[in-house]
Design an enzyme around this catalytic site. Structure first.
Site, PDB file in Angstrom:
ATOM      1  N   ASP A  44       1.046   7.104  -3.047  1.00  0.00           N
ATOM      2  CA  ASP A  44       0.807   8.534  -2.911  1.00  0.00           C
ATOM      3  C   ASP A  44       2.073   9.263  -2.469  1.00  0.00           C
ATOM      4  OD1 ASP A  44       0.855   7.618  -0.309  1.00  0.00           O
ATOM      5  OD2 ASP A  44      -1.143   8.361   0.228  1.00  0.00           O
ATOM      6  N   SER A  45       3.154   8.514  -2.264  1.00  0.00           N
ATOM      7  CA  SER A  45       4.477   9.115  -2.081  1.00  0.00           C
ATOM      8  C   SER A  45       4.875   9.960  -3.283  1.00  0.00           C
ATOM      9  CB  SER A  45       5.528   8.027  -1.841  1.00  0.00           C
ATOM     10  OG  SER A  45       5.451   7.015  -2.838  1.00  0.00           O
ATOM     11  N   ASP A  83      -2.437   3.479  -4.386  1.00  0.00           N
ATOM     12  CA  ASP A  83      -2.942   4.004  -3.120  1.00  0.00           C
ATOM     13  C   ASP A  83      -4.237   4.777  -3.345  1.00  0.00           C
ATOM     14  OD1 ASP A  83      -1.119   3.199  -1.153  1.00  0.00           O
ATOM     15  OD2 ASP A  83       0.261   4.828  -1.618  1.00  0.00           O
ATOM     16  N   LYS A 112      -4.481   0.052  -2.315  1.00  0.00           N
ATOM     17  CA  LYS A 112      -3.894  -0.016  -0.977  1.00  0.00           C
ATOM     18  C   LYS A 112      -4.523   1.056  -0.094  1.00  0.00           C
ATOM     19  CE  LYS A 112       0.492   1.131  -0.100  1.00  0.00           C
ATOM     20  NZ  LYS A 112       0.348   2.249   0.889  1.00  0.00           N
ATOM     21  N   GLU A 114      -4.589   2.643   4.018  1.00  0.00           N
ATOM     22  CA  GLU A 114      -3.898   2.715   5.299  1.00  0.00           C
ATOM     23  C   GLU A 114      -4.900   2.585   6.447  1.00  0.00           C
ATOM     24  OE1 GLU A 114      -1.588   6.263   5.560  1.00  0.00           O
ATOM     25  OE2 GLU A 114      -0.454   5.861   3.720  1.00  0.00           O
ATOM     26  N   GLU A 180       5.281  -0.769   7.541  1.00  0.00           N
ATOM     27  CA  GLU A 180       6.291   0.276   7.355  1.00  0.00           C
ATOM     28  C   GLU A 180       6.840   0.749   8.699  1.00  0.00           C
ATOM     29  OE1 GLU A 180       6.931   4.624   5.147  1.00  0.00           O
ATOM     30  OE2 GLU A 180       5.072   3.504   4.862  1.00  0.00           O
TER      31      GLU A 180
END
Length: 275
Positions: A44-45, A83, A112, A114, A180
């Site tokens: 999602d970057s 993501d 993925k 978080e 990260e």
């Protein structure tokens, strides 16, 4: 034949270092495929490096599906992980619905998420339903307004919680974990403790593998790269120089030439113009 989550896990078991790279479109996926990158992350970057947003928060499920679909089309061997964006897995029902859409509509092989202990039940349920899940701890960008953009878990209590989160994700069935912006000694200790592969970004060399952002690695943006990134090329400058040369050729009349043009029979042209 595509690489599977079991292949990635086997890399850890055999001591083979794992290279992971972000990809956001068909050309980047195709280039990474030719470079034999085994695992691609549609992060999602993309909200920042592709869409120009300040954070990942504006990224929608539709955004992820559109970009992930293009990456899957551009690769045939790499394991493609996508993501789930901000608040699309806030509840177990949300997570299942979001996973269904991304897996079915984009065709990725894994997702993925978080978070740690708080999302472990969701990770467990998704894996029970056949969805491979990669965890993400340390600096979790979707929570940057509460965490800040800085190295995480420097103090003992926060480091202990990170270890507990990592173990909870592994126990819930996650096939791998991204760490990260975590201190290198802590990341190395987590990597040794877990059975699943640990992929670092700004977490030192003690992880089982590394992930980097496409644009940072290739130098597509001017200025200093993030500390955790290594610039392997300065493609941004090369692109700018090429575009300046194009603009100059158009202005001077040097482009296009006969080589870039098509001809026509003079008689056909005359007839077309009524001559």
């Amino acid at each position: 034949m595509r690489i599977t989550v079991f292949d990635i896990q086997a890399m850890k078991e055999s001591g083979q270092r794992i290279a992971m790279l972000t990809a956001y479109d068909h050309p980047s996926a195709a280039l990474a495929e030719r470079a034999e990158v085994p695992m691609l992350l549609v992060g999602d970057s993309l909200g920042m490096v592709v869409h120009g947003a300040d954070t990942t928060l504006p990224v929608t499920l539709d955004d992820m599906i559109r970009h992930a679909r293009a990456v899957v089309r551009g690769s045939s061997r790499a394991l493609v992980v996508a993501d789930l964006p901000f608040l699309t897995y806030a509840t177990e029902g949300d997570a299942i619905a979001s996973a269904r859409r991304v897996m079915q509509e984009a065709g990725v092989q894994a997702l993925k998420l978080e978070g740690g202990i708080s999302i472990a039940p969701t990770v467990r349920r998704l894996t029970e339903l056949g969805v491979p899940v990669m965890g993400h701890l340390g600096l979790t960008p979707q929570a940057q307004h509460t965490l800040g953009l800085r190295v995480q878990a420097r103090q003992a209590e926060a480091a202990r919680r990170l270890v507990e989160d990592a173990l909870a994700l592994q126990d819930a069935g996650a096939f791998a974990l991204v760490l990260e912006l975590v201190p290198a000694p802590l990341a190395a200790a987590v990597t040794r403790r877990l059975r699943i592969p640990v992929i670092g970004i700004g977490a030192g060399a003690g992880c089982d593998g590394q992930v980097q952002v496409w644009h940072d690695l290739l130098g597509l943006f001017p200025g200093k790269s993030p500390r955790h990134a290594k610039r392997y090329a300065d493609i941004g400058t090369a692109i700018e120089e090429a575009l300046r040369a194009y603009v100059g050729d158009v202005r001077s009349g040097a482009f296009p030439t006969v080589a870039q043009s098509s001809g026509m029979d003079p008689e056909e042209l005359s007839r077309a113009l009524g001559g």
